[in-house]
Design an enzyme around this catalytic site. Structure first.
Site, PDB file in Angstrom:
ATOM      1  N   CYS A   2      35.413  33.321  49.829  1.00  0.00           N
ATOM      2  CA  CYS A   2      35.849  32.575  51.012  1.00  0.00           C
ATOM      3  C   CYS A   2      35.065  31.287  51.263  1.00  0.00           C
ATOM      4  O   CYS A   2      33.851  31.249  51.087  1.00  0.00           O
ATOM      5  CB  CYS A   2      35.732  33.452  52.238  1.00  0.00           C
ATOM      6  SG  CYS A   2      36.553  35.040  52.113  1.00  0.00           S
ATOM      7  N   ARG A  27      36.189  28.756  43.827  1.00  0.00           N
ATOM      8  CA  ARG A  27      35.528  30.009  44.196  1.00  0.00           C
ATOM      9  C   ARG A  27      36.498  31.179  44.229  1.00  0.00           C
ATOM     10  O   ARG A  27      36.082  32.338  44.210  1.00  0.00           O
ATOM     11  CB  ARG A  27      34.856  29.864  45.567  1.00  0.00           C
ATOM     12  CG  ARG A  27      33.734  28.849  45.593  1.00  0.00           C
ATOM     13  CD  ARG A  27      33.428  28.374  46.997  1.00  0.00           C
ATOM     14  NE  ARG A  27      32.811  29.424  47.798  1.00  0.00           N
ATOM     15  CZ  ARG A  27      31.538  29.428  48.174  1.00  0.00           C
ATOM     16  NH1 ARG A  27      30.756  28.431  47.806  1.00  0.00           N
ATOM     17  NH2 ARG A  27      31.044  30.395  48.913  1.00  0.00           N
ATOM     18  N   TRP A  74      39.466  35.149  50.659  1.00  0.00           N
ATOM     19  CA  TRP A  74      39.621  36.150  49.601  1.00  0.00           C
ATOM     20  C   TRP A  74      39.666  37.491  50.301  1.00  0.00           C
ATOM     21  O   TRP A  74      38.712  37.908  50.945  1.00  0.00           O
ATOM     22  CB  TRP A  74      38.450  36.069  48.624  1.00  0.00           C
ATOM     23  CG  TRP A  74      38.599  36.914  47.396  1.00  0.00           C
ATOM     24  CD1 TRP A  74      39.310  36.606  46.274  1.00  0.00           C
ATOM     25  CD2 TRP A  74      37.990  38.194  47.149  1.00  0.00           C
ATOM     26  NE1 TRP A  74      39.187  37.614  45.352  1.00  0.00           N
ATOM     27  CE2 TRP A  74      38.392  38.606  45.861  1.00  0.00           C
ATOM     28  CE3 TRP A  74      37.166  39.034  47.899  1.00  0.00           C
ATOM     29  CZ2 TRP A  74      37.987  39.802  45.297  1.00  0.00           C
ATOM     30  CZ3 TRP A  74      36.760  40.238  47.343  1.00  0.00           C
ATOM     31  CH2 TRP A  74      37.164  40.605  46.058  1.00  0.00           C
ATOM     32  N   ASN A 117      33.298  34.049  57.012  1.00  0.00           N
ATOM     33  CA  ASN A 117      33.000  34.620  55.700  1.00  0.00           C
ATOM     34  C   ASN A 117      32.116  35.834  55.909  1.00  0.00           C
ATOM     35  O   ASN A 117      31.216  35.815  56.759  1.00  0.00           O
ATOM     36  CB  ASN A 117      32.248  33.629  54.807  1.00  0.00           C
ATOM     37  CG  ASN A 117      33.114  32.475  54.352  1.00  0.00           C
ATOM     38  OD1 ASN A 117      34.316  32.470  54.572  1.00  0.00           O
ATOM     39  ND2 ASN A 117      32.488  31.501  53.726  1.00  0.00           N
ATOM     40  N   GLY A 118      32.310  36.882  55.118  1.00  0.00           N
ATOM     41  CA  GLY A 118      31.464  38.053  55.225  1.00  0.00           C
ATOM     42  C   GLY A 118      32.253  39.276  55.641  1.00  0.00           C
ATOM     43  O   GLY A 118      33.491  39.286  55.631  1.00  0.00           O
ATOM     44  N   GLU A 504      29.588  41.857  27.584  1.00  0.00           N
ATOM     45  CA  GLU A 504      30.074  40.585  28.125  1.00  0.00           C
ATOM     46  C   GLU A 504      31.426  40.214  27.516  1.00  0.00           C
ATOM     47  O   GLU A 504      32.313  39.716  28.221  1.00  0.00           O
ATOM     48  CB  GLU A 504      29.044  39.484  27.881  1.00  0.00           C
ATOM     49  CG  GLU A 504      29.488  38.071  28.248  1.00  0.00           C
ATOM     50  CD  GLU A 504      29.762  37.865  29.724  1.00  0.00           C
ATOM     51  OE1 GLU A 504      30.284  36.782  30.061  1.00  0.00           O
ATOM     52  OE2 GLU A 504      29.472  38.760  30.539  1.00  0.00           O
ATOM     53  N   LYS A 508      34.882  39.667  29.665  1.00  0.00           N
ATOM     54  CA  LYS A 508      35.686  38.445  29.621  1.00  0.00           C
ATOM     55  C   LYS A 508      37.147  38.764  29.338  1.00  0.00           C
ATOM     56  O   LYS A 508      38.059  38.202  29.951  1.00  0.00           O
ATOM     57  CB  LYS A 508      35.141  37.492  28.538  1.00  0.00           C
ATOM     58  CG  LYS A 508      33.883  36.774  28.948  1.00  0.00           C
ATOM     59  CD  LYS A 508      34.137  35.789  30.064  1.00  0.00           C
ATOM     60  CE  LYS A 508      32.890  35.485  30.842  1.00  0.00           C
ATOM     61  NZ  LYS A 508      32.425  36.533  31.746  1.00  0.00           N
ATOM     62  N   GLU A 511      38.761  40.415  32.409  1.00  0.00           N
ATOM     63  CA  GLU A 511      38.824  39.510  33.561  1.00  0.00           C
ATOM     64  C   GLU A 511      40.050  38.609  33.523  1.00  0.00           C
ATOM     65  O   GLU A 511      40.711  38.410  34.548  1.00  0.00           O
ATOM     66  CB  GLU A 511      37.578  38.607  33.600  1.00  0.00           C
ATOM     67  CG  GLU A 511      36.358  39.207  34.233  1.00  0.00           C
ATOM     68  CD  GLU A 511      35.222  38.205  34.275  1.00  0.00           C
ATOM     69  OE1 GLU A 511      34.656  37.999  35.359  1.00  0.00           O
ATOM     70  OE2 GLU A 511      34.876  37.616  33.232  1.00  0.00           O
ATOM     71  N   HIS A 527      29.913  59.947  19.826  1.00  0.00           N
ATOM     72  CA  HIS A 527      29.644  60.745  21.017  1.00  0.00           C
ATOM     73  C   HIS A 527      30.749  60.619  22.060  1.00  0.00           C
ATOM     74  O   HIS A 527      30.502  60.840  23.246  1.00  0.00           O
ATOM     75  CB  HIS A 527      28.293  60.344  21.621  1.00  0.00           C
ATOM     76  CG  HIS A 527      27.137  60.611  20.720  1.00  0.00           C
ATOM     77  ND1 HIS A 527      26.654  61.879  20.480  1.00  0.00           N
ATOM     78  CD2 HIS A 527      26.393  59.765  19.960  1.00  0.00           C
ATOM     79  CE1 HIS A 527      25.639  61.808  19.629  1.00  0.00           C
ATOM     80  NE2 HIS A 527      25.460  60.535  19.301  1.00  0.00           N
ATOM     81  N   LYS A 626      35.040  33.430  42.463  1.00  0.00           N
ATOM     82  CA  LYS A 626      33.952  32.839  41.694  1.00  0.00           C
ATOM     83  C   LYS A 626      32.591  33.210  42.261  1.00  0.00           C
ATOM     84  O   LYS A 626      31.688  33.599  41.531  1.00  0.00           O
ATOM     85  CB  LYS A 626      34.113  31.309  41.674  1.00  0.00           C
ATOM     86  CG  LYS A 626      33.047  30.584  40.846  1.00  0.00           C
ATOM     87  CD  LYS A 626      33.121  30.986  39.386  1.00  0.00           C
ATOM     88  CE  LYS A 626      32.109  30.243  38.547  1.00  0.00           C
ATOM     89  NZ  LYS A 626      32.072  30.765  37.166  1.00  0.00           N
TER      90      LYS A 626
END
Length: 631
Positions: A2, A27, A74, A117-118, A504, A508, A511, A527, A626
């Site tokens: 946000c 963001r 968001w 925001n929050g 990573e 990616k 995402e 395993h 973001k």
């Protein structure tokens, strides 16, 4: 996540508010809105489309004034919908439905307009109280509670109402609010979420601004005040006051330094690239070179004055991070223990603060964050300090961020603004910063000989060229991506310090392409994960020529024996050859301890081109933001 922009000015500030929102689009958001004090009323426009569509709606409805607030949301509480979008207006007792404009309209009978925001943790009990007092809620958000609470407490002074309201809020917030009855006045407050004050200068000295990020004010003002936890700020034409809440709940005036901050706009040019993510992947050689530019040699003072004495004193390292930054910290654990010979733990920041741990005052607490505003990491840092661990250091990409201000020491990477939600150049420069930290700790602890330092510095200086050579593999990776685009699942394998790189790579892919992907240490195949291997499950393997290569080759044979299809990024001298069911892309060179920085690049390219082939929104993947500024 946000974004907030607010302003007061003698001129129409709506174009400034909208431009600020555009600078914060990177963001991530799923709705946006703007509200102003116009003609003695509150007016607003809200949209679940992009800021460009909101801009068109504002122009169509003739919205413009000298006092206003704007927001990109968001979703947390309530679905992405117009009635949940900010700004929210208060709707007090006795206001009938007939008096209220339709959701998303411009005119409204409310008295208070607010963006937030929050997350407000006690919003349900506050909502029940306010409903009992006759307030009507039009959204599912926790934010609307704050607007109604401020309205309930308002008695002619908006600053007083906001101060009293904030003493009743539990959780994290950055808010900007204005009132129908007080033109040319905006109040801001912060606790747990970033908020900055922009002081007007130049041709418009009477203006004042609020924003969740100084970038939103780029080109408007470079005079920035970073508000601290518990601050409430009063903006009026040509003046502002900051008050701070004390332990007893009272507010007292405080002085906050005005800094000159050159904030660059996020609206960078794409140039020849299709997406910002692709551009940022290809910017990695320059980002790494820039990050190393001010490093003449290894010294603890790279991280700040007094670092040498602290580095000699500490006997362990605790790394706190989230997401991609957590994986960079996981690579650093291998470096720190093998090169600096110092015990290292890596913790997911969102988990660390909620479990019982054994504090050690001689621990160096290292936070890793691209934005420097990651809520979970900031909270984890504060928790570590509360346990008596005072030696704090951050590796961060934003010099003016809350994290840099909170930590005693810092290394600022120079990745530049990263707009794509999926981190690429921020990750690789974090690894550079962490390798420098490793060498500096090794030197302070007597584990770095001059010859070793020279060797590592030579490798670091050559790194941009080495990454450039890896980027030349893009055409081969594109061919693989065509195959991956038809899959719904993938496994990633790595061993040793390349296991975090496999993690990573899987992150990616999931995402931005929405393919389910998991990563494992290659030795763990037998395993459990081997049960998933079929011809429909591509297995991506990072295969450097290191001490674990022969073990890794055995793991590859386990996959082939079960009909699995292997896609291997192998160093040139590994002698892994392409054959049926085994596809190999050869890396230009083996790079020793720095090999993870090279091997992550083709994994970034694979995720990017797979997403392109599947037609997803690469730079703004669904449900993601973001900068994660809420817990």
């Amino acid at each position: 996540m946000c974004g907030i922009v607010a302003a007061i000015s003698p001129r129409n500030i709506v174009p400034i508010l909208l431009e600020g929102l555009k600078r914060l689009e990177y963001r991530g958001y799923d709705s946006c809105g703007v509200a102003v004090h116009q003609g003695g009323e509150l007016k607003r426009a809200r949209s679940t489309a992009r800021v460009a569509e909101l801009e068109a709606e504002v122009a169509r409805d003739g919205i413009g004034a000298g006092t206003g607030i704007a927001h990109t949301r968001w979703a947390t509480h309530g679905a992405p919908a117009v009635h949940n979008a900010h700004p929210h207006f208060s709707r007090g007792p006795g206001v009938s439905d007939a008096e209220v404009a339709v959701s998303g309209g411009t005119a409204h009978s409310g008295r208070v307009a607010l963006v937030h925001n929050g997350i407000i943790e006690n919003h349900e009990e506050l909502r029940a109280e306010l409903v009992g007092r006759g307030y009507v809620f039009n959204s599912q958000t926790d934010t609307e509670v704050i607007a109604h609470l401020v309205d309930h407490l308002y008695d002619g002074d908006l600053l007083d109402a906001v101060q009293r309201a904030t003493t009743r809020l539990r959780g994290a917030y950055a808010i900007a609010v204005f009132c129908r009855d007080e033109p040319l006045r905006v109040i801001g407050a912060r606790e747990g979420s970033p908020l900055v004050l922009g002081v007007g200068s130049g041709a418009n000295p009477g203006e004042n601004f609020l924003a969740s990020d100084a970038m939103a004010l780029a080109g408007v003002t470079d005079q920035i005040v970073y508000l601290e936890e518990g601050d409430v700020v009063d903006l009026q034409l040509g003046k502002h006051w900051v008050t701070h809440r004390h332990a007893d709940g009272s507010y007292k005036a405080v002085h906050r330094e005005v800094r000159t901050v050159i904030a660059h706009s996020g609206a960078a040019e794409l140039g020849p690239y299709r997406h910002y993510m692709q551009k940022e992947i290809f910017e990695q050689p320059k980002a790494i070179a820039d990050t190393l530019d001010a490093v003449p040699g290894i010294t603890p003072e790279l991280f700040g004055d007094g670092a040498y004495s602290v580095f000699k004193e500490v006997d362990s390292v605790l790394i706190l991070a989230c997401g991609t930054s957590y994986y960079s910290g996981s690579v650093a654990k291998y470096w720190l223990e093998s090169i600096a010979k110092i015990p290292t733990n890596v913790e997911v920041a969102s988990e660390y603060r909620y479990r019982d741990s054994v504090p050690n005052p001689r621990t160096l607490v290292v936070t890793i964050t691209q934005s420097g505003e990651t809520a979970d990491t900031l909270a984890a840092l504060k928790h570590a300090r509360s346990l008596g661990m005072a030696h704090t250091l951050t590796v961060c990409n934003v010099a003016t961020s809350a994290m840099v201000r909170e930590c005693r020491f810092a290394y600022i990477t120079r990745a530049g603004v990263e707009i794509g939600v999926a981190s690429t150049k921020a990750f690789s420069t974090q690894l550079v910063g962490l390798f420098l930290l490793t060498l500096s700790l090794a030197q302070a602890r007597g584990h770095l000989a001059d010859a070793e330092e020279a060797m590592h510095m030579k490798a670091l200086r050559h790194l941009p060229v080495a990454v450039q050579a890896v980027l030349a593999l893009e055409p081969q990776v594109i061919a693989w991506a065509q195959e991956f685009a038809r899959k719904e699942n993938a496994l990633f394998l790595g061993r040793g310090l390349h296991y975090p790189i496999a993690l990573e790579g899987a992150l990616k892919l999931k995402e931005i392409s929405y393919i389910h992907a998991e990563a494992y240490p290659a030795g763990e195949l037998k395993h459990g994960p081997l049960a998933l291997v079929t011809a429909q499950m591509p297995v991506v393997t990072v295969a450097p020529n290191d001490a674990l290569l022969e073990k890794l080759k055995s793991n590859l044979q386990e996959v082939r024996a079960r009909g699995g299809e292997l896609f291997v990024f192998a160093d040139a001298d590994t002698h892994i050859q392409s054959s049926e069911g085994l596809h190999v892309i050869r890396m230009p060179e083996h790079y020793g301890a720095l090999s993870p920085i090279l091997h992550v690049v083709p994994l970034q390219l694979l995720a990017y081109h797979t997403a392109c082939a599947r037609g997803t929104d690469v730079d703004k993947p669904r449900n993601l933001a973001k900068s994660v500024t809420v817990e």
